[in-house]
Design a protein around this motif. Structure first.
Motif, PDB file in Angstrom:
ATOM      1  N   ALA A  10       1.059  -3.198   4.423  1.00  0.00           N
ATOM      2  CA  ALA A  10      -0.115  -2.893   5.243  1.00  0.00           C
ATOM      3  C   ALA A  10      -0.740  -4.128   5.867  1.00  0.00           C
ATOM      4  O   ALA A  10      -1.793  -4.033   6.504  1.00  0.00           O
ATOM      5  CB  ALA A  10      -1.157  -2.152   4.407  1.00  0.00           C
ATOM      6  N   SER A  23       0.839  -1.186   0.000  1.00  0.00           N
ATOM      7  CA  SER A  23       0.000   0.000   0.000  1.00  0.00           C
ATOM      8  C   SER A  23       0.881   1.245   0.000  1.00  0.00           C
ATOM      9  O   SER A  23       2.108   1.163  -0.059  1.00  0.00           O
ATOM     10  CB  SER A  23      -0.933  -0.012   1.215  1.00  0.00           C
ATOM     11  N   LEU A  59      -3.742   4.682   2.180  1.00  0.00           N
ATOM     12  CA  LEU A  59      -4.758   4.181   1.251  1.00  0.00           C
ATOM     13  C   LEU A  59      -5.528   3.007   1.818  1.00  0.00           C
ATOM     14  O   LEU A  59      -6.664   2.754   1.410  1.00  0.00           O
ATOM     15  CB  LEU A  59      -4.104   3.795  -0.073  1.00  0.00           C
ATOM     16  N   ASN A  60      -4.915   2.261   2.757  1.00  0.00           N
ATOM     17  CA  ASN A  60      -5.599   1.148   3.429  1.00  0.00           C
ATOM     18  C   ASN A  60      -6.125   0.106   2.446  1.00  0.00           C
ATOM     19  O   ASN A  60      -7.126  -0.569   2.704  1.00  0.00           O
ATOM     20  CB  ASN A  60      -6.755   1.667   4.306  1.00  0.00           C
ATOM     21  N   ARG A  61      -5.472  -0.015   1.315  1.00  0.00           N
ATOM     22  CA  ARG A  61      -5.769  -1.081   0.371  1.00  0.00           C
ATOM     23  C   ARG A  61      -4.513  -1.347  -0.450  1.00  0.00           C
ATOM     24  O   ARG A  61      -3.637  -0.482  -0.570  1.00  0.00           O
ATOM     25  CB  ARG A  61      -6.954  -0.744  -0.536  1.00  0.00           C
ATOM     26  N   ASP A  62      -4.422  -2.513  -0.988  1.00  0.00           N
ATOM     27  CA  ASP A  62      -3.241  -2.903  -1.744  1.00  0.00           C
ATOM     28  C   ASP A  62      -3.308  -2.316  -3.154  1.00  0.00           C
ATOM     29  O   ASP A  62      -4.269  -2.571  -3.892  1.00  0.00           O
ATOM     30  CB  ASP A  62      -3.141  -4.422  -1.813  1.00  0.00           C
ATOM     31  N   VAL A  63      -2.294  -1.534  -3.528  1.00  0.00           N
ATOM     32  CA  VAL A  63      -2.305  -0.866  -4.825  1.00  0.00           C
ATOM     33  C   VAL A  63      -1.015  -1.098  -5.614  1.00  0.00           C
ATOM     34  O   VAL A  63      -0.892  -0.626  -6.746  1.00  0.00           O
ATOM     35  CB  VAL A  63      -2.528   0.656  -4.665  1.00  0.00           C
TER      36      VAL A  63
END
Length: 470
Positions: free
Chosen positions: A244, A155, A175-179
């Motif tokens: 994250a 993240s 972002l609290n999500r995998d990007v």
């Protein structure tokens, strides 16, 4: 000892530990909410606010009184908090003059650091191609174990400067999500990979963020969307690639804790818990957590900066004391520098010192080095060992193998600005500077107990001649 209530380290939508969970699980909740140094300090500030501490900005006038609890911060990534004991006197004609043989008061301090090795995203970030791929141009922050970052969803988190009309504001973003992900080359294309792999940071370690849906400018769109602003409002950013994943307690008997950023959020957390829980009426107790240790500390907010010296001088002045009274107080003070230590490795015990090798779940580690990369000497070690022995709290010793120089940490760097007796300690861990590190789950509680005992003990120091444990 002053007991504290449940401390929820909750920020935004991050996961938090529930009441009744173990100290190791509380640590993991804190780490999960602290993907960067900026987030760690925000979480520490939130805890101090809940405990009734008063925030004193560096740009404000300070009023400090016995029995009061305060904190300040610099850059949003370093923090110093202190509690003045009820019996610490304000200066008057008699106390300021003092006695030739005693200081008017003393400090008992801990120091840890808020940063961990990671990849920092450059200002112009998107690398387009080949084909429709988009990757991010990054550089290493700190001493990375590069190979541990491959093939895991990642993240982005950090600090963003956002413009609102004529005002530019600092905002935290996670972002609290995998990007992103750094993909390995298939073994069919690199048949020698298992014989050794040295990735090139200017090519192999650029994280992939798109296979064709994104293009240049997309990073600011992602950040702006998370902050609910327009992309053109994003002026600048300190953005890091972060693991994250939530850490976990594991093992057949739950002996282990594994997580990103154990070095040094494990010490930042345990020393904070000890500081908040302690109640020393005779000293000024200080908690410090600094940014930039992993890159040498020589920044305005690092431990080599004036931050700690400025805070202690201002506290001294706010209590009515003179400059020479501060020098006298420092001569009677002691610092515990808290940064994790290397546990003996199960596959390579020969790389540890034969006698001075800590183990997981063996208690707080006292670190020594003849080359003075650690600040511990016999005087400071004796003071801390006596406190821990009196409280029947286990502790261990660490020294490098005699043919290895080893690393350095906060204690001696701090002493270049604020010279006090100091001892380097840490929790034993494996895989230091990996993307996921491992420590002993029971060492979390043992470290809290040890550092609470340190804060609660009234350690009276007479130069380098004697220590009285009152």
């Amino acid at each position: 000892m002053r007991q504290t209530g449940v401390c929820m380290f909750g920020l935004g939508t991050s996961a938090t530990a529930a009441e009744g969970q173990s100290p190791a699980e509380w640590l993991l909740a804190f780490i999960h909410e602290s993907p960067t140094a900026f987030h760690a300090v925000a979480s520490i500030r939130a805890q101090l606010d809940r405990e009734g501490f008063t925030y004193l900005p560096e740009g404000a006038a300070w009023e400090v009184r016995p029995g009061g609890a305060y904190y300040t911060q610099r850059n949003g990534s370093s923090i110093v908090a202190w509690r003045v004991g009820d019996e610490v006197p304000c200066a008057d004609a008699s106390t300021a003059a003092g006695s030739a043989s005693s200081a008017p008061y003393h400090f008992q301090l801990t120091a840890s650091h808020s940063d961990s090795p990671a990849f920092k995203v450059k200002s112009t970030a998107e690398v387009e191609g080949p084909a429709g791929y988009v990757r991010l141009d990054t550089e290493a922050y700190g001493g990375m174990m590069d190979y541990t970052w491959f093939d895991r969803p990642l993240s982005l988190a950090g600090r963003v400067l956002v413009r609102q009309g004529s005002r530019i504001e600092s905002r935290l973003v996670a972002l609290n999500r995998d990007v992103a992900l750094i993909p390995s080359l298939a073994i069919h294309m690199n048949g020698e990979v298992n014989k050794g792999f040295a990735p090139n940071r200017a090519s192999d370690l650029y994280p992939l963020i798109s296979a064709g849906d994104l293009s240049a400018g997309s990073l600011d769109m992602l950040v702006a969307d998370a902050l609910e602003v327009e992309p053109e409002q994003v002026v600048a950013r300190d953005l890091f690639l972060v693991n994250a994943d939530a850490g976990r307690v594991w093992g057949a008997t739950s002996e282990f804790v594994s997580s990103p950023r154990l070095d040094d959020l494990m010490c930042a957390y345990t020393s904070l818990r000890a500081f908040v829980a302690s109640d020393n009426k005779n000293a000024i107790s200080v908690y410090a957590c600094f940014d930039n240790e992993e890159v040498g500390s020589e920044t305005k907010q690092g431990v080599a900066s004036t931050l700690l010296a400025d805070v202690l001088a201002r506290v001294n002045g706010a209590l009515g004391y003179r400059g020479d009274d501060l020098c006298r107080a420092l001569s009677a003070s002691i610092l515990v520098s808290c940064d994790n230590a290397h546990a003996i490795h199960p596959a390579h015990p020969e790389l540890a010192d034969a006698l001075n090798h800590p183990v997981l779940n063996g208690g707080l580690v006292i670190k020594e080095a003849a080359n003075q990369h650690y600040c511990t000497d016999s005087f400071s070690a004796a003071a801390l060992k006596a406190v821990l022995d009196d409280a029947e709290i286990p502790h261990q010793a660490f020294a490098n193998r005699s043919d290895k120089a080893g690393g350095s940490t906060l204690g001696n760097i701090s002493n270049m600005q604020v010279s006090v007796h100091a001892v380097d300690v840490g929790c034993a861990q494996l895989a230091m500077h990996s993307c996921v590190e491992t420590a002993g789950s029971r060492d979390v509680e043992l470290a809290i107990e040890a550092l609470t005992a340190f804060y609660n003990a009234n350690i009276c120091i007479d130069g380098a001649d004697a220590i009285e444990l009152a």
